[in-house]
Design a protein around this motif. Structure first.
Motif, PDB file in Angstrom:
ATOM      1  N   TYR A   1     -13.249   3.667  -1.204  1.00  0.00           N
ATOM      2  CA  TYR A   1     -12.630   3.064  -2.381  1.00  0.00           C
ATOM      3  C   TYR A   1     -13.343   3.472  -3.658  1.00  0.00           C
TER       4      TYR A   1
ATOM      5  N   VAL B   1      -3.576   5.043  -1.746  1.00  0.00           N
ATOM      6  CA  VAL B   1      -4.541   5.785  -0.929  1.00  0.00           C
ATOM      7  C   VAL B   1      -4.137   7.258  -0.909  1.00  0.00           C
TER       8      VAL B   1
ATOM      9  N   ALA C   1      -8.078   4.518  -3.458  1.00  0.00           N
ATOM     10  CA  ALA C   1      -8.963   4.957  -2.382  1.00  0.00           C
ATOM     11  C   ALA C   1      -8.546   6.344  -1.899  1.00  0.00           C
TER      12      ALA C   1
ATOM     13  N   GLU D   1      -2.256  -1.155  -3.681  1.00  0.00           N
ATOM     14  CA  GLU D   1      -3.237  -0.133  -3.311  1.00  0.00           C
ATOM     15  C   GLU D   1      -2.571   1.232  -3.227  1.00  0.00           C
TER      16      GLU D   1
ATOM     17  N   ARG E   1       0.845  -1.192   0.000  1.00  0.00           N
ATOM     18  CA  ARG E   1       0.000   0.000   0.000  1.00  0.00           C
ATOM     19  C   ARG E   1       0.878   1.238   0.000  1.00  0.00           C
TER      20      ARG E   1
ATOM     21  N   SER F   1      -5.867  -1.096  -6.396  1.00  0.00           N
ATOM     22  CA  SER F   1      -7.031  -0.468  -5.781  1.00  0.00           C
ATOM     23  C   SER F   1      -6.720   1.004  -5.494  1.00  0.00           C
TER      24      SER F   1
END
Length: 333
Positions: A331, A267, A298, A265, A221, A296
Motif C-alpha cells: 500500500y 490496486v 496499492a 481501493e 476495489r 487507498s
C-alpha cells in the motif's frame, strides 16, 4: 465523463423519471427535492428515493433492501440490464448521438478540478456496431487454453476473423461505445513479430477495458492490469472488478475515470518484469486526482518465485490470484 452525464440528469429530473419508467419501476413521482418510486406494482411505492440536491453521483437509496448505489449500477443489478442498455436509454433521453461529442462540450470533472491545468484530450470516434458483423461470433480455443471461458469471451464480444486468422477483441470507451477493434494472431509468432494489431485503430489511453462490462461491480476495489486478457481471465474466475489500461502507463484521462468511480481501493496488478519506478509513476498519476477522496492505492508485489516473467496472478489460476490479493499487496502510505 459519466460524472457530467449524471449532472445533466440531476438538472433534468423528468428525464430520470423517464429512465426509471423505461426499466419498469412503478409509481415514479417527481417531488420538490427527490424522486420516489417502487420496484414493482405490488410493493411499496415509495421505497426507492433519488435525492435531487447534494447528489452529484446520482445515488439511489432502496430503503426496503438496504441498497445504496448510483443509478446506472442500480438498474444493472436490479433489472439485470447491461451497461450498454442503460446508456442507450440515457442517450435517447439526453438526445445525443455519441458521447464523445457530448464530452467535448463539457468541462471534464465538472468544476471540482477547475484549478488544475488540463491537457487537451483527444477522444476516440465512435465506430458503428455493425462493423462487428464482418467477423464470426466464435469463442477462441487459444483463449480457452489461457483460462478464458466461453461465457467470458461472449460477455466481452470476442469474435474471429477468418480472413486474417485473428481473434477479434472489440475495444469500447467508458460509455460502452465501440471505438476500436484489436486482432490477436491465432498462431504462434516469433519474438520479432507482433501478436496484436489494431484492425480498427483507436487511442487506448482514452479507454479502460472492461469498464462498461464490469461497471456494476466497480464500487469497492478496482484492480488495474495491463492487458485485455487479464480482465477476461479474472472474469472467468468470478472477479468482475478488473480493468485494463492497454499498456504499462496510465494516462491522466484513465486516472480521472478511475477516481470518478469513487472506489474504496485501487490496486495495480501489472505483469512481472515491469520496473517499480513505472508502477510508482502510475500511482502518482492517480494520486494527483484522488488526494481529495478516501481511496487507498496499492500495487501487487510481482517479485515472487512462482511468477514467470511477463505473467501476473491471473495467469496462475483462482487460488493463486486470491492469495496474491490477500497477502502480496503493498500500500502507498
Amino acid at each position: 465523463m459519466l460524472k457530467e452525464v449524471k449532472k445533466d440528469l440531476i438538472d433534468k429530473p423528468n428525464l430520470i423519471c423517464n429512465i426509471l419508467k423505461s426499466f419498469g419501476f412503478h409509481s415514479v413521482t417527481l417531488r420538490t427535492n427527490e424522486i420516489r418510486c417502487g420496484r414493482c406494482e405490488t410493493g411499496n411505492r415509495n421505497s426507492i428515493s433519488i435525492r435531487l440536491i447534494n447528489n452529484e453521483n446520482l445515488f439511489v437509496n432502496d430503503y426496503a433492501h438496504a441498497v445504496s448505489m448510483d443509478l446506472i449500477s442500480y438498474i444493472i443489478n436490479e433489472k439485470k440490464a447491461t451497461f450498454k442498455d442503460v446508456m442507450q436509454v440515457i442517450k435517447n433521453e439526453l438526445k445525443i448521438d455519441n458521447y464523445y461529442i457530448y464530452e467535448q462540450k463539457k468541462e471534464i470533472f465538472g468544476g471540482f478540478f477547475a484549478n488544475i491545468k488540463q491537457k487537451t484530450i483527444s477522444l476516440n470516434n465512435v465506430i458503428p456496431e455493425h462493423i462487428l458483423n464482418r467477423y464470426c461470433k466464435l469463442a477462441s480455443k487459444r483463449f480457452l487454453n489461457d483460462n478464458i471461458s466461453i461465457s467470458s469471451q461472449m460477455k466481452f464480444g470476442i469474435c474471429y476473423d477468418p480472413a486474417s486468422q485473428r481473434i477479434v477483441i472489440p475495444i469500447r470507451d467508458i460509455y460502452g461505445q465501440l471505438v476500436g477493434v484489436k486482432g490477436r494472431c491465432n498462431s504462434e509468432v516469433s519474438e520479432y513479430d507482433s501478436k496484436y494489431i489494431y484492425i480498427e485503430p483507436c487511442m487506448v489511453s482514452s479507454t479502460l477495458y472492461g469498464y462498461s462490462e464490469n461497471y456494476g461491480s466497480l464500487s469497492n476495489r478496482i484492480v488495474v492490469g495491463e492487458s485485455e486478457k487479464c480482465v477476461m481471465q479474472a472474469d472467468t474466475m468470478g472477479y468482475n472488478n478488473f480493468l485494463a489500461i492497454g499498456s504499462s502507463s496510465i494516462s491522466e484521462y484513465q486516472a480521472k475515470c478511475l477516481v470518478s468511480l469513487m472506489p474504496k481501493e485501487i490496486v495495480f496488478m501489472f505483469d512481472k518484469g515491469l520496473s517499480l519506478e513505472i508502477i510508482k509513476k502510475n500511482i502518482d498519476v492517480v494520486k494527483k486526482y484522488s488526494k481529495h477522496f478516501s481511496i487507498s492505492l496499492a500495487y501487487w508485489n510481482s517479485e515472487q518465485e512462482d511468477i514467470p516473467d511477463k505473467a501476473n496472478l491471473c495467469d496462475l489460476g483462482r487460488e493463486r490470484l486470491e492469495q496474491g490479493l490477500k497477502t502480496e499487496l503493498i500500500y502507498d502510505l
